[in-house]
Design a protein around this motif. Structure first.
Motif, short mmCIF file in Angstrom:
data_model
loop_
_atom_site.label_atom_id
_atom_site.label_comp_id
_atom_site.label_asym_id
_atom_site.label_seq_id
_atom_site.Cartn_x
_atom_site.Cartn_y
_atom_site.Cartn_z
N ARG A 175 0.85 -1.21 0.00
CA ARG A 175 0.00 0.00 0.00
C ARG A 175 0.87 1.25 0.00
NH1 ARG A 175 -4.62 -1.11 -1.79
NH2 ARG A 175 -3.12 -2.30 -2.98
N HIS A 176 1.99 1.19 0.78
CA HIS A 176 2.85 2.36 0.90
C HIS A 176 3.57 2.64 -0.42
CE1 HIS A 176 3.07 1.78 5.55
NE2 HIS A 176 1.87 2.03 5.10
N TYR A 178 2.36 2.15 -3.41
CA TYR A 178 1.39 2.87 -4.25
C TYR A 178 1.22 4.31 -3.78
CZ TYR A 178 -0.12 -1.38 -6.63
OH TYR A 178 -0.17 -2.51 -7.41
N ALA A 179 1.12 4.50 -2.46
CA ALA A 179 0.93 5.85 -1.92
C ALA A 179 2.11 6.74 -2.30
CB ALA A 179 0.75 5.79 -0.41
N ASN A 182 1.77 7.75 -5.86
CA ASN A 182 0.72 8.75 -6.04
C ASN A 182 1.22 10.13 -5.70
OD1 ASN A 182 -1.80 7.60 -6.92
ND2 ASN A 182 -1.73 6.38 -5.07
N VAL A 186 2.01 13.29 0.16
CA VAL A 186 0.91 12.65 0.89
C VAL A 186 1.44 11.51 1.74
CG1 VAL A 186 -1.16 11.22 0.62
CG2 VAL A 186 -0.90 13.30 -0.74
N GLY A 249 2.23 4.85 -9.03
CA GLY A 249 1.03 4.69 -8.21
C GLY A 249 -0.08 3.85 -8.79
N ARG A 250 0.04 3.48 -10.07
CA ARG A 250 -1.02 2.70 -10.70
C ARG A 250 -0.42 1.54 -11.47
NH1 ARG A 250 -2.06 7.76 -10.85
NH2 ARG A 250 -4.02 8.47 -9.97
N ALA B 94 -5.26 15.86 0.55
CA ALA B 94 -4.12 14.97 0.77
C ALA B 94 -4.53 13.51 0.92
CB ALA B 94 -3.35 15.44 2.00
N VAL B 95 -4.86 12.90 -0.19
CA VAL B 95 -5.14 11.47 -0.19
C VAL B 95 -4.36 10.81 -1.32
CG1 VAL B 95 -7.42 11.50 0.87
CG2 VAL B 95 -7.20 11.98 -1.56
N ALA B 96 -4.12 9.52 -1.20
CA ALA B 96 -3.44 8.77 -2.26
C ALA B 96 -4.47 8.36 -3.30
CB ALA B 96 -2.73 7.55 -1.68
N ALA B 97 -4.39 8.97 -4.48
CA ALA B 97 -5.47 8.92 -5.46
C ALA B 97 -5.85 7.51 -5.91
CB ALA B 97 -5.11 9.77 -6.67
N SER B 98 -4.87 6.63 -6.10
CA SER B 98 -5.20 5.34 -6.70
C SER B 98 -5.60 4.29 -5.66
CB SER B 98 -4.04 4.83 -7.54
OG SER B 98 -3.02 4.32 -6.71
N LEU B 99 -5.45 4.61 -4.38
CA LEU B 99 -5.84 3.65 -3.33
C LEU B 99 -7.31 3.85 -2.96
CD1 LEU B 99 -2.72 3.73 -0.97
CD2 LEU B 99 -3.25 2.13 -2.80
N LEU B 107 -3.86 4.49 5.99
CA LEU B 107 -2.51 4.62 5.43
C LEU B 107 -1.51 4.97 6.53
CD1 LEU B 107 -1.20 4.36 2.67
CD2 LEU B 107 -1.47 6.81 2.36
N GLU B 110 -1.91 0.70 9.21
CA GLU B 110 -2.66 -0.46 8.76
C GLU B 110 -2.87 -1.48 9.88
OE1 GLU B 110 -0.21 0.93 7.19
OE2 GLU B 110 -0.85 1.39 5.14
#
Lengths: 303, 275
Positions: A175-176, A178-179, A182, A186, A249-250, B94-99, B107, B110
Motif C-alpha cells: 500500500r505504501h 502505491y501511496a 501517487n 501525501v 502509483g497505478r 491529501a489522499v493517495a489517489a489510486s488507493l 494509510l 494499517e
C-alpha cells in the motif's frame, strides 16, 4: 489481456505448432529473464521512478556468479549468494542516490548503467565464462507436465510474480509503495518513511535482478559479459504493456507478466511465421505505442 | 454568551519564528477552547501558516511555548504531533489517489490479520479496515456507495470527506483544517462545512484556516485574527460585521485593550465601506 488472446488466436491459425505445450514452455523460457527483470522494474515504476540499469546489473551479477564459481574461488552456492548480494547492493546505491541527494531516477540509473556495464567488462576481462558447476545451471533443468517439459526457472519466475502480487496487494508495504507513487508528499504526511521505503524498493528490485541473473546463467549455461544490453528497455516495455502507469502509483505486477507474455508471444509467433527478427522489433515498438494509446484513451473516457 | 471556565485544549505564548531577515511570527499567542471551531484568519504574510505549522510540528518556533491541555510540549515533526492526537487536513486534498477509501483511512496505520497470517505473512485485514472506515464515514454522514473504489473516482468534496474522516478517526485532541474548501465548489464546500459541524458536535475542537469570510462566519465559534506575526484580535462572529473583521485583518481597524474597535487608518476604513 484481450491483445494477448487475439495474438494467440491469430498465431495459432497461422501455425499449428504455435498452440503446442512445448512451444508455450519455450515462450515462457524466452520471457522469464526479461519478465523477472520487469518485476523489479514494476516496483520502481510504481514509485514513479524508472530503472535503466537493470539489464547491466543483471549481467554483472551473472558474471560474478559464473566467474567466482568457475574459478573455484568460493563454493558455487556462495558464488550465487554473492552475486545476489552484489545486485541488491547496486540497487541500494541507486535508491540512496535517488533519496539522499536527491537525484532523478532516470539520471541515477543512466549513470549506473554505464558504470556497471564497464565494471562487467573489466571484471570479466571481456571473456565469456564457461564450464560452470552444476548448481549454477540447476534452474535450467526440466521436469515433465504431461508431455511438456517445463524448466525450474520458469516455475521460479511464476513464483516470483505471485510473491510480489501478494506483497503489493496484501501488505502495508505494498500500500505504501502505491501511496509513494501517487504523491511522496501525501505519503510523508501520513507518516510513511518515504526515504527508507524508496531505498527498500530499489534494493529489493536489485535482489530480483540478481535472481534474473541466475535464471540467465542457468538458461545459457555461460557467464556472458555482453548479456542483457537491451533488457532494460524490454523490461520497461513489459511493464508499460501490462498497463502500469509511468507516472507511478497505478499498476499491477500481474499486468507486467501479461506484458512480458505479449512480447514473447509476438516474437515467437512472428518467428514461426518466418518474419525476420528486425521486423519483430518493429512490431514490438508499434505494439507499445498502441497499448499506451489505448490505455490513455480509455482512461480519459473514465474521467 | 459567557466564556466557559475551561482549560484551553491548546495554547501558545509568545511564539517567534524568524527566517533570515523575515520575522514570520513576532510573539504570537494562541488559545483553543474545548469543543469549539476556531477560525484563524489573516492577510497573506500575516504568519497564519507559520503559526499553524508551529502548532502541528511542521516548524519549530525560535522562542515561546506551546501547551497541550495545560502542559508545555515540543513537537519534533508532524508525525510527533500526530502521535499526540493532533491531526491535520491539508488544503490540496491529501489522499493517495489510486488507493481505495479504506486504504487511505488506514494509510501508515494499517491493521494486520490476527495470527500467523498477520505476524509472519504480514497480511492486511482488509475486511476490518473496511468495516471501521464505513463506521467513521457513517458517523460524519459521508454517503458513499462503495469503500473499495479508488478515491480518484470520487468528487472533490467526497475526497475531502475521506481526508476529514481520517483526521477525525485518529485525532484525540485537535483537528486542524488548512483551507479545506479552497479547492471545492459551492455545494461541496457546504458538505465540508457540515462535516466540520459534526466533528465539533462530537466534542473535538477544530482549528480552521480559511480565506473565505462567509464560510468563517457561517461556522466559526470564535475568530483568531493574525496580523504582522501576532494575534491582534479574538472575536465572536455574532458581535462583528464581516467588513469590520476584514478591516481588523488588514489593519484599517485596531482592537484596543477594552475590546473596542478603533479606526487606525481613516482612508482604508472608508475604502471598505466603514464610517
Amino acid at each position: 489481456m484481450v491483445a494477448l488472446l487475439v495474438a494467440c488466436v491469430f498465431f495459432s491459425l497461422n501455425n499449428e505448432q504455435f498452440l503446442s505445450g512445448g512451444n508455450f514452455s519455450l515462450i515462457i523460457q524466452q520471457v522469464m529473464v526479461v519478465g523477472t527483470l520487469a518485476i523489479g522494474q514494476t516496483l520502481i515504476i510504481l514509485t514513479a521512478g524508472i530503472d535503466l540499469s537493470n539489464g547491466a546489473i543483471m549481467a554483472f551479477g551473472g558474471i560474478v556468479m559464473a566467474k567466482l564459481a568457475a574459478d573455484g574461488v568460493v563454493p558455487p552456492l556462495v558464488a550465487i549468494a554473492l552475486g545476489l548480494l552484489v545486485c541488491a547492493g547496486f540497487g541500494a546505491v541507486n535508491g540512496l542516490l535517488v533519496t539522499a541527494i536527491p537525484l532523478p531516477p532516470f539520471i541515477v540509473t543512466l549513470g549506473m548503467l554505464n558504470v556497471v556495464f564497464a565494471l562487467t567488462h573489466i571484471f570479466s576481462g571481456d571473456q565469456t565464462v564457461v564450464n560452470l558447476p552444476a548448481p549454477l545451471t540447476a534452474l535450467g533443468g526440466t521436469f515433465a507436465i504431461g508431455d511438456t517439459m517445463v524448466t525450474y526457472g520458469s516455475l521460479l519466475t511464476i513464483l516470483l510474480f505471485l510473491i510480489f502480487a501478494y506483497l503489493l496487494s496484501q501488505t502495508a508495504w505494498g500500500r505504501h509503495v502505491y501511496a509513494l507513487g501517487n504523491s511522496p508528499e501525501v505519503a510523508r504526511l501520513t507518516g510513511i518513511r518515504t526515504g527508507r521505503l524508496t531505498v527498500g524498493v530499489y534494493t529489493v528490485a536489485g535482489l530480483v535482478y540478481g535472481i534474473a541473473a541466475l535464471l540467465l546463467v542457468s538458461r545459457t549455461g555461460v557467464g556472458d559479459p555482453q548479456a542483457g544490453q537491451t533488457d532494460n528497455l524490454d523490461s520497461i516495455t513489459a511493464v508499460v504493456l501490462g498497463g502500469t502507469s509511468l507516472f507511478g502509483g497505478r499498476g499491477l505486477v500481474v499486468g507486467t507478466l501479461l506484458g512480458a507474455l505479449i512480447v514473447g508471444v509476438f516474437r515467437n509467433g512472428l518467428q514461426l511465421m518466418g518474419v525476420p527478427s528486425i521486423y519483430q522489433t518493429l512490431i514490438t515498438g508499434v505494439l507499445v505505442i498502441l497499448a499506451v494509446t489505448v490505455d490513455q484513451l480509455s482512461r480519459r473516457r473514465i474521467s | 454568551m459567557t466564556e466557559p471556565p475551561a482549560v484551553p485544549v491548546m495554547q501558545a505564548r509568545g511564539l517567534v519564528k524568524r527566517y533570515g531577515h523575515v520575522t514570520a511570527l513576532d510573539g504570537a499567542d494562541f488559545d483553543l477552547m474545548p469543543g469549539e471551531v476556531l477560525a484563524v484568519i489573516g492577510d497573506n504574510g500575516a504568519g497564519k501558516t507559520s503559526l499553524i505549522k508551529a502548532l502541528t510540528g511542521a516548524v519549530q518556533p525560535d522562542e515561546g511555548e506551546i501547551l497541550l491541555g495545560g502542559e508545555p510540549i515540543r513537537f519534533r515533526d508532524p508525525l510527533d504531533a500526530r502521535r499526540r492526537g493532533i491531526e491535520t487536513v491539508y488544503q490540496d486534498l491529501a489522499v493517495a489517489a489510486s488507493l481505495d477509501i479504506a486504504s487511505n483511512m488506514f494509510l501508515g496505520r494499517e491493521i494486520r490479520r490476527p495470527g500467523p497470517l498477520g505476524t509472519i505473512f504480514r497480511m492486511l485485514d482488509h475486511k476490518r479496515m473496511r468495516e471501521e472506515s464505513a463506521r467513521h464515514m457513517a458517523e460524519l454522514k459521508i454517503g458513499l456507495r462503495s469503500l473499495t473504489q479508488p478515491v480518484e473516482s470520487l468528487s472533490g468534496g467526497q475526497r475531502q470527506g475521506v481526508a476529514v474522516a481520517r483526521a477525525v478517526a485518529w485525532a484525540q485532541h485537535v483537528v486542524v483544517m488548512d483551507e479545506p474548501t479552497a479547492a471545492l465548489g459551492v455545494k461541496e464546500s457546504g458538505q465540508v462545512l457540515d462535516m466540520i459541524r459534526r466533528v465539533r458536535d462530537r466534542g473535538l475542537p477544530v482549528i480552521l484556516i480559511s480565506h473565505n469570510m462567509p464560510h468563517v462566519f457561517e461556522i466559526a465559534d470564535r475568530i483568531h485574527v493574525q496580523r504582522l506575526g501576532r494575534r491582534v484580535a479574538q472575536l465572536k462572529p455574532g458581535d462583528h460585521e464581516m467588513a469590520e473583521v476584514v478591516a481588523i485583518m488588514t489593519g484599517a481597524l485596531r482592537v484596543d485593550a477594552s475590546d473596542e474597535t478603533v479606526v487606525a487608518d481613516q482612508g482604508a476604513a472608508r475604502a471598505i465601506g466603514l464610517s
